[in-house]
Design an enzyme around this catalytic site. Sequence first.
Site, PDB file in Angstrom:
ATOM      1  N   ASP A   1      -8.121  -2.762  -3.888  1.00 56.83           N
ATOM      2  CA  ASP A   1      -7.337  -2.107  -2.834  1.00 56.83           C
ATOM      3  C   ASP A   1      -8.058  -2.310  -1.502  1.00 56.83           C
ATOM      4  O   ASP A   1      -9.284  -2.201  -1.415  1.00 56.83           O
ATOM      5  CB  ASP A   1      -7.185  -0.613  -3.142  1.00 56.83           C
ATOM      6  CG  ASP A   1      -6.109   0.033  -2.285  1.00 56.83           C
ATOM      7  OD1 ASP A   1      -5.085   0.466  -2.850  1.00 56.83           O
ATOM      8  OD2 ASP A   1      -6.281   0.119  -1.046  1.00 56.83           O
ATOM      9  N   ILE A   2      -7.291  -2.616  -0.459  1.00 51.72           N
ATOM     10  CA  ILE A   2      -7.871  -2.905   0.854  1.00 51.72           C
ATOM     11  C   ILE A   2      -8.478  -1.650   1.493  1.00 51.72           C
ATOM     12  O   ILE A   2      -9.312  -1.754   2.399  1.00 51.72           O
ATOM     13  CB  ILE A   2      -6.778  -3.534   1.765  1.00 51.72           C
ATOM     14  CG1 ILE A   2      -7.383  -4.379   2.855  1.00 51.72           C
ATOM     15  CG2 ILE A   2      -5.831  -2.489   2.329  1.00 51.72           C
ATOM     16  CD1 ILE A   2      -6.354  -5.238   3.598  1.00 51.72           C
TER      17      ILE A   2
ATOM     18  N   GLY B   1       4.213   9.435  -2.726  1.00 51.43           N
ATOM     19  CA  GLY B   1       3.260   8.782  -1.833  1.00 51.43           C
ATOM     20  C   GLY B   1       3.238   7.275  -1.943  1.00 51.43           C
ATOM     21  O   GLY B   1       2.281   6.628  -1.516  1.00 51.43           O
ATOM     22  N   GLN B   2       4.306   6.685  -2.504  1.00 48.41           N
ATOM     23  CA  GLN B   2       4.348   5.222  -2.627  1.00 48.41           C
ATOM     24  C   GLN B   2       4.614   4.597  -1.265  1.00 48.41           C
ATOM     25  O   GLN B   2       5.569   4.979  -0.575  1.00 48.41           O
ATOM     26  CB  GLN B   2       5.444   4.806  -3.621  1.00 48.41           C
ATOM     27  CG  GLN B   2       5.486   3.302  -3.868  1.00 48.41           C
ATOM     28  CD  GLN B   2       6.503   2.910  -4.939  1.00 48.41           C
ATOM     29  OE1 GLN B   2       7.212   3.759  -5.488  1.00 48.41           O
ATOM     30  NE2 GLN B   2       6.569   1.627  -5.238  1.00 48.41           N
TER      31      GLN B   2
ATOM     32  N   HIS C   1       2.843  -0.849  -8.823  1.00 48.84           N
ATOM     33  CA  HIS C   1       1.404  -1.108  -8.931  1.00 48.84           C
ATOM     34  C   HIS C   1       0.720   0.088  -9.556  1.00 48.84           C
ATOM     35  O   HIS C   1       1.103   1.232  -9.342  1.00 48.84           O
ATOM     36  CB  HIS C   1       0.776  -1.414  -7.568  1.00 48.84           C
ATOM     37  CG  HIS C   1       1.121  -0.434  -6.493  1.00 48.84           C
ATOM     38  ND1 HIS C   1       2.338  -0.438  -5.854  1.00 48.84           N
ATOM     39  CD2 HIS C   1       0.413   0.579  -5.948  1.00 48.84           C
ATOM     40  CE1 HIS C   1       2.362   0.530  -4.963  1.00 48.84           C
ATOM     41  NE2 HIS C   1       1.213   1.179  -5.000  1.00 48.84           N
ATOM     42  N   LEU C   2      -0.321  -0.205 -10.348  1.00 53.96           N
ATOM     43  CA  LEU C   2      -1.174   0.827 -10.910  1.00 53.96           C
ATOM     44  C   LEU C   2      -2.471   0.830 -10.115  1.00 53.96           C
ATOM     45  O   LEU C   2      -3.069  -0.224  -9.883  1.00 53.96           O
ATOM     46  CB  LEU C   2      -1.491   0.519 -12.380  1.00 53.96           C
ATOM     47  CG  LEU C   2      -0.467   0.910 -13.450  1.00 53.96           C
ATOM     48  CD1 LEU C   2       0.881   0.245 -13.200  1.00 53.96           C
ATOM     49  CD2 LEU C   2      -0.985   0.563 -14.841  1.00 53.96           C
ATOM     50  N   HIS C   3      -2.872   2.025  -9.672  1.00 59.14           N
ATOM     51  CA  HIS C   3      -4.200   2.171  -9.073  1.00 59.14           C
ATOM     52  C   HIS C   3      -5.181   2.474 -10.199  1.00 59.14           C
ATOM     53  O   HIS C   3      -4.951   3.384 -10.996  1.00 59.14           O
ATOM     54  CB  HIS C   3      -4.244   3.358  -8.100  1.00 59.14           C
ATOM     55  CG  HIS C   3      -3.383   3.235  -6.884  1.00 59.14           C
ATOM     56  ND1 HIS C   3      -3.893   2.905  -5.647  1.00 59.14           N
ATOM     57  CD2 HIS C   3      -2.049   3.426  -6.702  1.00 59.14           C
ATOM     58  CE1 HIS C   3      -2.907   2.902  -4.753  1.00 59.14           C
ATOM     59  NE2 HIS C   3      -1.781   3.225  -5.367  1.00 59.14           N
TER      60      HIS C   3
HETATM   61  P1  AMP Z   1       0.723   3.159  -2.689  1.00 57.29           P
HETATM   62  O1  AMP Z   1       0.445   4.036  -1.490  1.00 57.29           O
HETATM   63  O2  AMP Z   1       0.559   3.837  -3.998  1.00 57.29           O
HETATM   64  O3  AMP Z   1       2.062   2.455  -2.543  1.00 57.29           O
HETATM   65  O4  AMP Z   1      -0.413   2.064  -2.689  1.00 57.29           O
HETATM   66  C1  AMP Z   1      -0.397   0.915  -1.903  1.00 57.29           C
HETATM   67  C2  AMP Z   1      -1.818   0.494  -1.764  1.00 57.29           C
HETATM   68  O5  AMP Z   1      -1.840  -0.840  -1.305  1.00 57.29           O
HETATM   69  C3  AMP Z   1      -2.635   1.310  -0.761  1.00 57.29           C
HETATM   70  O6  AMP Z   1      -3.692   1.973  -1.454  1.00 57.29           O
HETATM   71  C4  AMP Z   1      -3.135   0.270   0.226  1.00 57.29           C
HETATM   72  O7  AMP Z   1      -4.456   0.506   0.652  1.00 57.29           O
HETATM   73  C5  AMP Z   1      -3.020  -1.013  -0.565  1.00 57.29           C
HETATM   74  N1  AMP Z   1      -2.862  -2.231   0.194  1.00 57.29           N
HETATM   75  C6  AMP Z   1      -2.056  -2.446   1.263  1.00 57.29           C
HETATM   76  N2  AMP Z   1      -2.165  -3.712   1.691  1.00 57.29           N
HETATM   77  C7  AMP Z   1      -3.047  -4.324   0.863  1.00 57.29           C
HETATM   78  C8  AMP Z   1      -3.588  -5.641   0.793  1.00 57.29           C
HETATM   79  N3  AMP Z   1      -3.225  -6.621   1.633  1.00 57.29           N
HETATM   80  N4  AMP Z   1      -4.500  -5.903  -0.176  1.00 57.29           N
HETATM   81  C9  AMP Z   1      -4.890  -4.940  -1.020  1.00 57.29           C
HETATM   82  N5  AMP Z   1      -4.402  -3.681  -1.004  1.00 57.29           N
HETATM   83  C10 AMP Z   1      -3.513  -3.374  -0.067  1.00 57.29           C
END
Ligand code: AMP
Length: 122
Positions: free
Chosen positions: A39-40, A101-102, A108-110
């Site tokens: 995750d960025i 909070g998406q 995607h799975l965190h």
């Molecule tokens: P969500 O809020 O559950 O939809 O998670 C989306 C996630 O994507 C967030 O935790 C962001 O930090 C992450 N994210 C956004 N852009 C990127 C990227 N280019 N590379 C990696 N993670 C990212």
Amino acid sequence: MKITPSNVASSDCLFCRIVAGDISANRVYEDEFCIGFPDINPQAPTHLLIIPKQHISSIAKAEAEHAALLGSLMSATTKIARDENLSKGYRIVVNTGDDGGQTVNHLHLHLLGGRHMNWPPG
Ligand code: AMP
Ligand code: ZN
């Protein structure tokens, strides 16, 4: 497979662009069905995202036909957790929809680990 707006890959979708290689990501995991990358904006010492290569906008849009794909996403995630040495535990999070909070509308799975996780989540 039936083609619906929820499973058509889109050049507007950030994670489809990562799957396509248009946006770079360090693929710590890849198989036929999914990829894993950091995750960025990490929220824990280990914070990886595991996503299907196929576009599904959210878990709420998954259908019975996606059952095998969802299973492989989950088993990829537990394999990554073992590879990342998260033997003390970890958390898998699937934010869903606005209230969930998406922010990226590609399933995607965190995978979060390396610190103690609190409950209830914010
Ligand atoms: P969500 O809020 O559950 O939809 O998670 C989306 C996630 O994507 C967030 O935790 C962001 O930090 C992450 N994210 C956004 N852009 C990127 C990227 N280019 N590379 C990696 N993670 C990212
Ligand atoms: Zn997508």
